[in-house]
Design an enzyme around this catalytic site. Structure first.
Site, PDB file in Angstrom:
ATOM      1  N   HIS A 104     -46.854  34.791 -12.026  1.00 47.06           N
ATOM      2  CA  HIS A 104     -46.904  33.867 -13.167  1.00 47.06           C
ATOM      3  C   HIS A 104     -47.610  34.457 -14.374  1.00 47.06           C
ATOM      4  CE1 HIS A 104     -46.477  30.390 -10.034  1.00 47.06           C
ATOM      5  NE2 HIS A 104     -45.345  31.050 -10.242  1.00 47.06           N
ATOM      6  N   SER A 172     -51.011  25.429  -2.550  1.00 46.19           N
ATOM      7  CA  SER A 172     -50.468  24.176  -1.992  1.00 46.19           C
ATOM      8  C   SER A 172     -48.973  24.311  -1.731  1.00 46.19           C
ATOM      9  CB  SER A 172     -50.728  23.033  -2.983  1.00 46.19           C
ATOM     10  OG  SER A 172     -50.032  23.322  -4.207  1.00 46.19           O
TER      11      SER A 172
HETATM   12  N1  APR Z   1     -60.390  28.428  -0.492  1.00 50.04           N
HETATM   13  C1  APR Z   1     -59.077  28.435  -0.133  1.00 50.04           C
HETATM   14  N2  APR Z   1     -58.186  27.507  -0.531  1.00 50.04           N
HETATM   15  C2  APR Z   1     -58.659  26.509  -1.322  1.00 50.04           C
HETATM   16  C3  APR Z   1     -60.012  26.427  -1.732  1.00 50.04           C
HETATM   17  C4  APR Z   1     -60.898  27.439  -1.278  1.00 50.04           C
HETATM   18  N3  APR Z   1     -62.198  27.445  -1.621  1.00 50.04           N
HETATM   19  N4  APR Z   1     -60.159  25.320  -2.513  1.00 50.04           N
HETATM   20  C5  APR Z   1     -58.934  24.743  -2.591  1.00 50.04           C
HETATM   21  N5  APR Z   1     -58.037  25.443  -1.868  1.00 50.04           N
HETATM   22  C6  APR Z   1     -56.597  25.179  -1.672  1.00 50.04           C
HETATM   23  C7  APR Z   1     -56.189  23.733  -1.822  1.00 50.04           C
HETATM   24  O1  APR Z   1     -56.348  23.047  -0.594  1.00 50.04           O
HETATM   25  C8  APR Z   1     -54.729  23.867  -2.219  1.00 50.04           C
HETATM   26  O2  APR Z   1     -53.887  23.945  -1.076  1.00 50.04           O
HETATM   27  O3  APR Z   1     -55.915  25.870  -2.701  1.00 50.04           O
HETATM   28  C9  APR Z   1     -54.684  25.201  -2.963  1.00 50.04           C
HETATM   29  C10 APR Z   1     -54.575  25.045  -4.463  1.00 50.04           C
HETATM   30  O4  APR Z   1     -53.314  24.495  -4.749  1.00 50.04           O
HETATM   31  P1  APR Z   1     -52.876  24.318  -6.283  1.00 50.04           P
HETATM   32  O5  APR Z   1     -54.008  23.746  -7.053  1.00 50.04           O
HETATM   33  O6  APR Z   1     -51.543  23.605  -6.275  1.00 50.04           O
HETATM   34  O7  APR Z   1     -52.680  25.803  -6.825  1.00 50.04           O
HETATM   35  P2  APR Z   1     -51.431  26.757  -6.595  1.00 50.04           P
HETATM   36  O8  APR Z   1     -50.772  26.495  -5.276  1.00 50.04           O
HETATM   37  O9  APR Z   1     -51.873  28.136  -6.875  1.00 50.04           O
HETATM   38  O10 APR Z   1     -50.419  26.291  -7.774  1.00 50.04           O
HETATM   39  C11 APR Z   1     -49.240  27.066  -7.911  1.00 50.04           C
HETATM   40  O11 APR Z   1     -48.704  25.839  -9.899  1.00 50.04           O
HETATM   41  O12 APR Z   1     -49.318  24.908 -11.874  1.00 50.04           O
HETATM   42  C12 APR Z   1     -48.726  25.996 -11.313  1.00 50.04           C
HETATM   43  O13 APR Z   1     -48.643  28.094 -12.296  1.00 50.04           O
HETATM   44  C13 APR Z   1     -49.489  27.242 -11.629  1.00 50.04           C
HETATM   45  O14 APR Z   1     -49.712  29.198 -10.249  1.00 50.04           O
HETATM   46  C14 APR Z   1     -49.859  27.789 -10.258  1.00 50.04           C
HETATM   47  C15 APR Z   1     -48.849  27.126  -9.345  1.00 50.04           C
END
Ligand code: APR
Length: 226
Positions: A104, A172
């Site tokens: 991204h 997620s």
């Molecule tokens: N260690 C590991 N995992 C964690 C921690 C931690 N300390 N804290 C939170 N998480 C997990 C959450 O449980 C969740 O499953 O990290 C995940 C974060 O999910 P999102 O906030 O949806 O982030 P992500 O999956 O990277 O989003 C994907 O969405 O908005 C777009 O471009 C953006 O790259 C991003 C994409």
């Protein structure tokens, strides 16, 4: 050396102090994604978009890789580690990971709005209206916005297909095409998922390590050594 492929998301950078997107108090709770991370947003209000990424870039300049990033970098001693990240931060690289594919884009880079091959490193946090490329057009964040193509996907698919071990950490699995990468692992390739709140939609044979990134990578190293 066996190839260990990682798919990381915002969760791996949470312990460095960077907000995730969909957790409680996540970025998408504070901002409407259509107002700050889409081509329409850029056309409508470029100053707001620049400010959104400036705030995140400023934070990034002030934070450090955490044990999760560092543990993955250390795995390079025993594995051919390839990282596919959805994150736009540079914490994997700063922890010492040598092969990082950003699906991204990258927060510390800017690109021309008239020639996307013109990409520039930003050595400070602020990208302002009037900051232009060598052809005189406004610079934009070098980030993939919603509705834009994820051009690195074919390379990411090839990496997942080449994996002997697959590790998913801190995502997620909500956003495609990144979330679909898991479907490309070969038969009998072990898949580990590190997340304190694991996403529900993973298949039963995935080894879930329901921990935060730092502790989770240590646990992964222990399991791999067995
Ligand atoms: N260690 C590991 N995992 C964690 C921690 C931690 N300390 N804290 C939170 N998480 C997990 C959450 O449980 C969740 O499953 O990290 C995940 C974060 O999910 P999102 O906030 O949806 O982030 P992500 O999956 O990277 O989003 C994907 O969405 O908005 C777009 O471009 C953006 O790259 C991003 C994409």
């Amino acid at each position: 050396m066996k190839r260990l492929v990682v798919l990381s998301g915002a969760g791996i950078s949470a312990e460095s102090g960077l907000k995730t997107f969909r957790d409680m108090d996540g970025l998408w709770e504070q901002y409407d994604v259509t107002e700050v991370a889409s081509p329409e947003a850029w056309q409508r209000n470029p100053e707001l978009v620049l400010r959104f990424y400036n705030e995140r870039r400023k934070q990034l300049f002030e934070c450090e890789p955490n044990a999760g990033h560092i543990g993955l970098a250390q795995l390079q001693d025993d594995y051919d580690v390839r990282i596919i990240t959805q994150n736009v931060d540079d914490l994997h690289e700063r922890a010492g990971s040598r092969n990082v594919l950003h699906l991204h884009g990258e927060l510390k880079k800017a690109r021309s709005t008239v020639d996307e091959s013109l990409v520039y490193d930003l050595d400070n946090w602020e990208l302002k209206p009037g900051d232009c490329c060598e052809k005189g057009s406004q610079l934009r964040p070098h980030v993939v916005w919603f509705g834009e193509p994820v051009t690195a996907i074919p390379d990411a698919v090839a990496l997942v297909e080449s994996a002997d071990i697959m590790v998913v950490i801190g995502t997620s699995l909500n956003v495609y095409p990144a979330a679909g990468l898991l479907n490309y692992t070969r038969e009998n390739v072990p898949v580990f998922l590190i997340d304190p709140n694991p996403p529900f939609q993973v298949s039963p044979e995935v080894h879930i390590i329901a921990m935060k990134a730092g502790a989770g990578v240590t646990e992964l190293e222990r399991i791999l050594k067995q």
